[in-house]
Write an enzyme that holds these catalytic residues in place. Structure first.
Site, PDB file in Angstrom:
ATOM      1  N   LYS A  52       0.906  -1.282  -0.051  1.00  0.00           N
ATOM      2  CA  LYS A  52       0.045   0.049   0.035  1.00  0.00           C
ATOM      3  C   LYS A  52       0.837   1.160  -0.130  1.00  0.00           C
ATOM      4  O   LYS A  52       0.561   2.138  -0.815  1.00  0.00           O
ATOM      5  CB  LYS A  52      -0.989  -0.113   1.146  1.00  0.00           C
ATOM      6  N   GLN A  96      -4.754  -1.704   9.293  1.00  0.00           N
ATOM      7  CA  GLN A  96      -4.623  -2.955   8.754  1.00  0.00           C
ATOM      8  C   GLN A  96      -5.393  -4.125   9.574  1.00  0.00           C
ATOM      9  O   GLN A  96      -5.186  -3.903  10.940  1.00  0.00           O
ATOM     10  CB  GLN A  96      -3.239  -3.486   8.524  1.00  0.00           C
ATOM     11  N   ASP A 119     -11.018   2.575   3.697  1.00  0.00           N
ATOM     12  CA  ASP A 119     -11.356   1.108   3.182  1.00  0.00           C
ATOM     13  C   ASP A 119     -12.812   1.047   3.103  1.00  0.00           C
ATOM     14  O   ASP A 119     -13.299  -0.068   2.732  1.00  0.00           O
ATOM     15  CB  ASP A 119     -10.925   0.494   4.691  1.00  0.00           C
TER      16      ASP A 119
HETATM   17  N1  GUN Z   1      -6.797  -7.024   5.893  1.00  0.00           N
HETATM   18  C1  GUN Z   1      -7.121  -7.793   4.912  1.00  0.00           C
HETATM   19  N2  GUN Z   1      -7.633  -6.857   3.829  1.00  0.00           N
HETATM   20  C2  GUN Z   1      -7.814  -5.803   4.254  1.00  0.00           C
HETATM   21  C3  GUN Z   1      -8.422  -4.533   3.834  1.00  0.00           C
HETATM   22  O1  GUN Z   1      -8.734  -4.316   2.663  1.00  0.00           O
HETATM   23  N3  GUN Z   1      -8.300  -3.384   4.372  1.00  0.00           N
HETATM   24  C4  GUN Z   1      -7.639  -3.364   5.921  1.00  0.00           C
HETATM   25  N4  GUN Z   1      -7.603  -2.472   6.408  1.00  0.00           N
HETATM   26  N5  GUN Z   1      -7.043  -4.646   6.451  1.00  0.00           N
HETATM   27  C5  GUN Z   1      -6.987  -5.815   5.699  1.00  0.00           C
END
Ligand code: GUN
Length: 283
Positions: A52, A96, A119
């Site tokens: 990311k 996350q 998100d």
């Molecule tokens: N963990 C696995 N997929 C995601 C996601 O799309 N966003 C976040 N914040 N954590 C994750």
């Protein structure tokens, strides 16, 4: 022969468009930033977080990361979120997941300022999606809609079966397909006659979490199949929820794993950061 929906190429197309938008905002003195919070050092989470941050860098966005130890208190985590909420130099905040069990995930998601919730997990954004109002939308399902649009696949009037009802994928996916005027069925682990229901689908979206569960017997000839799953088999090969080799000969279009839905998630996260920037700067 089925059309292979090339998520890698489509994600790149989106990122190229975003890069231009970001560059033109920068010319006006606006620089966007994503704050990423990670708790603990789960190797998979570390890879996701690093990807990311790299995507931000590649597109000309700033990224700020905050790493907490596994035993961080909920209070300390919430305090950091509040700081980012009030920091005008931060446009998007991402925590996350998953979080350690002593932290209430819901409390954490609820604490994020909805206009910075890139998100799309905050209840206000989820509610906005349901009633068709403006808001940030969960990245993976938003990415699937882009795959349809940019591949020229018609959604309106089609019968779409979504298998999976998670808050992150299944539920928003179903709502988005409804918004595109599909007739939507949501199936899940307790659904009876799943195979039969899937065989009625013009569009089948699998977000089950079970490697190669969707076999030829689940498929209507000529259907479009979207595979949201990603699993690492012994020997390290990746596969999805769909048994690609069995299903591909029957369908009109299908996403591969890897290279289908996966690359779209990060592209749509970057898109959400740009949407958040526009909201913050009134663009
Ligand atoms: N963990 C696995 N997929 C995601 C996601 O799309 N966003 C976040 N914040 N954590 C994750």
């Amino acid at each position: 022969m089925a059309k292979l929906i090339d998520g890698k190429a489509i994600a790149q197309e989106i990122k190229d468009e975003l890069m231009q938008e970001i560059a033109s905002m920068k010319e006006r003195g606006i620089e966007g930033a994503l704050a990423v919070i990670q708790v603990g050092s789960d190797p998979a989470s570390t890879v996701y977080v690093s990807n990311k941050k790299k995507a931000c860098e590649a597109l000309g966005l700033r990224s700020e990361s905050c790493e907490f130890p596994e035993d961080v208190t909920e209070e300390a985590l919430l305090k950091k979120i509040h700081e980012y909420n009030h920091n005008p130099r931060i446009d998007g905040i991402l925590v996350q997941l998953p979080l350690p069990s002593h932290i209430d995930e819901k409390k954490v998601i609820d604490a994020i300022e909805p206009t910075k919730d890139v998100d799309g997990f905050h209840p206000l954004n989820v509610g906005a999606l349901l009633i068709g109002e403006k808001g940030l939308i969960s990245c993976t399902p938003a990415g699937v809609i882009e795959l349809f649009k940019r591949s020229g696949i018609e959604i309106a009037g089609k019968h779409c079966v979504v298998i999976g009802r998670s808050n992150i994928v299944g539920k928003p996916m179903a709502v988005l397909m409804l918004r595109e005027n599909a007739t939507v069925t949501i199936a899940h682990s307790k659904t009876k006659n799943l195979e039969q229901i899937c065989r009625n689908a013009d569009i089948l979206i699998a977000a089950v979490g079970k490697p190669k569960m969707i076999k030829a017997s689940y498929i209507k000839e000529g259907a479009v199949v979207i595979d949201v799953g990603i699993h690492r088999l012994e020997g390290k090969k990746l596969c999805g929820d769909v048994d690609f080799d069995e299903v591909e000969p029957l369908v009109s279009a299908i996403t591969p794993v890897p290279g289908g839905v996966g690359p779209m998630t990060i592209a749509m996260l970057m898109n959400n950061v740009v949407l958040a920037m526009k909201e913050h700067y009134g663009l």
